[in-house]
Design a protein around this motif. Sequence first.
Motif, PDB file in Angstrom:
ATOM      1  N   SER A  63       0.831  -1.207   0.000  1.00 35.90           N
ATOM      2  CA  SER A  63       0.000   0.000   0.000  1.00 35.90           C
ATOM      3  C   SER A  63       0.864   1.255   0.000  1.00 35.90           C
ATOM      4  CB  SER A  63      -0.927  -0.006   1.219  1.00 35.90           C
ATOM      5  OG  SER A  63      -1.716   1.155   1.272  1.00 35.90           O
ATOM      6  N   ASP A 349      -5.793  -0.601  -4.774  1.00 34.09           N
ATOM      7  CA  ASP A 349      -6.071  -0.072  -3.428  1.00 34.09           C
ATOM      8  C   ASP A 349      -7.345  -0.695  -2.871  1.00 34.09           C
ATOM      9  OD1 ASP A 349      -3.895   1.504  -3.002  1.00 34.09           O
ATOM     10  OD2 ASP A 349      -4.815   3.339  -3.740  1.00 34.09           O
ATOM     11  N   GLY A 352      -6.530  -4.250  -2.034  1.00 33.90           N
ATOM     12  CA  GLY A 352      -5.693  -4.273  -0.834  1.00 33.90           C
ATOM     13  C   GLY A 352      -6.474  -3.956   0.416  1.00 33.90           C
ATOM     14  N   SER A 353      -7.425  -3.028   0.315  1.00 35.47           N
ATOM     15  CA  SER A 353      -8.260  -2.696   1.468  1.00 35.47           C
ATOM     16  C   SER A 353      -9.133  -3.882   1.878  1.00 35.47           C
ATOM     17  CB  SER A 353      -9.130  -1.483   1.140  1.00 35.47           C
ATOM     18  OG  SER A 353      -9.975  -1.156   2.219  1.00 35.47           O
TER      19      SER A 353
END
Length: 404
Positions: A63, A349, A352-353
């Motif tokens: 990240s 993102d 990844g979140s």
Amino acid sequence: MRVSTVMMFERSVSSMNRQQGAFMEVGEQIASGKRVVRPSDDPQAASRAVGVSQSLATNAQQSDSRVTVRNSLSQEESVLDSVSDALTRAKELMIQAGNGTLSDADRQSQASELRGVYEALLGQANSTDGNGSYLFGGYKDSSAPFGKNDSGAVEYEGSDQVRQQKVDSSRMMEVGNTGKDVFQSVAAGAGYVAKAGDTNSGTLTFTGPQVADTTAPGYGEGYTVTFDTTVEPTTYQVTDSTTGDEVSSGDYAAGQSIEFAGIKLTLEGTPEPGDVLEVGPAEDMDPDVFTTLENMLSALENPLDSEADKAVFANTLSTSSRELDNALDNVLTVRASVGARLNELDTLDTVGSDRKISYTQTQSDLIDLDYTTAISDYVLRQVGLQASQKAFVDLQGTSLFDLM
């Protein structure tokens, strides 16, 4: 079995210590918020939690990497926007310069403005990111990628390879583009470019080239057009620039269009001995936006004292027009690529979140404390400890002599 007073005391103390240990263990869990305070509490869960913690750390590192790449790409996109504006202004000045009513002084004035565009473009090509690294230097990002040689021409001195950074478990993303990709390349399908020879002395000018048939034999190769002025009428010959084989020939007349290998070229004026035209795919004609601007500056700054000078000026504008169009298309293509990578970072993102939430939930299931259960256990342990303490106090007041 003989029951002694010492044995009763030892068993009472042992029971009280055991109850107190269990009570303190639950209290420690509540204080830390963890069910597994130390690996011995649940070795299997602790082992799995270590693996999940490593995955969380890796996800956090990726990240952070995406943040760095996004900042660099965002800065590059901003610079490319400025480069597009500069090339557009250069094209406007070139179109204005083609006005036949302009004087040498007018063209000198345009050259002054074009010189400013040229220097601004050079500054943009040597832009740096927030860390001081050059955006278009590739791996060689500690020194300016573009510099002027002894003759004043701009040369690329950066790396031909782009830095890459890992932004996801299986994704290595290019961080930016090299200066060669942006300022010395053309987009796919750029077509053909024609150039007059450097030593041309006649009044020969050209328009085009235009693509007539992409399926024609020899399409995609480079060609040289030469003229024989020793015969009457003047003849032309088209040869393959690589092999030297003749592909077309005929009589030359001003205003005619010649066609070869699916390419059409319109010619005007009168050639002199040694005059040639080079025609080839844009990517093979040494594309370089700085060279294009340098040629335009030279043409604008030189007075047009003869018909031959006017022919050189017209041919330079014709070639530069095509090259500027190709350069602008290439910059827009690179900018689209940068935008696509920024969009991909947004997607990564989101992934990844979601991955972080999943890892955090798994880690919580393994080692985090269920406060409802823990508080119930805490109360029960407290009651048990109080009972053992009460039993010990009662035992202290017990004596066999009371029964005699």
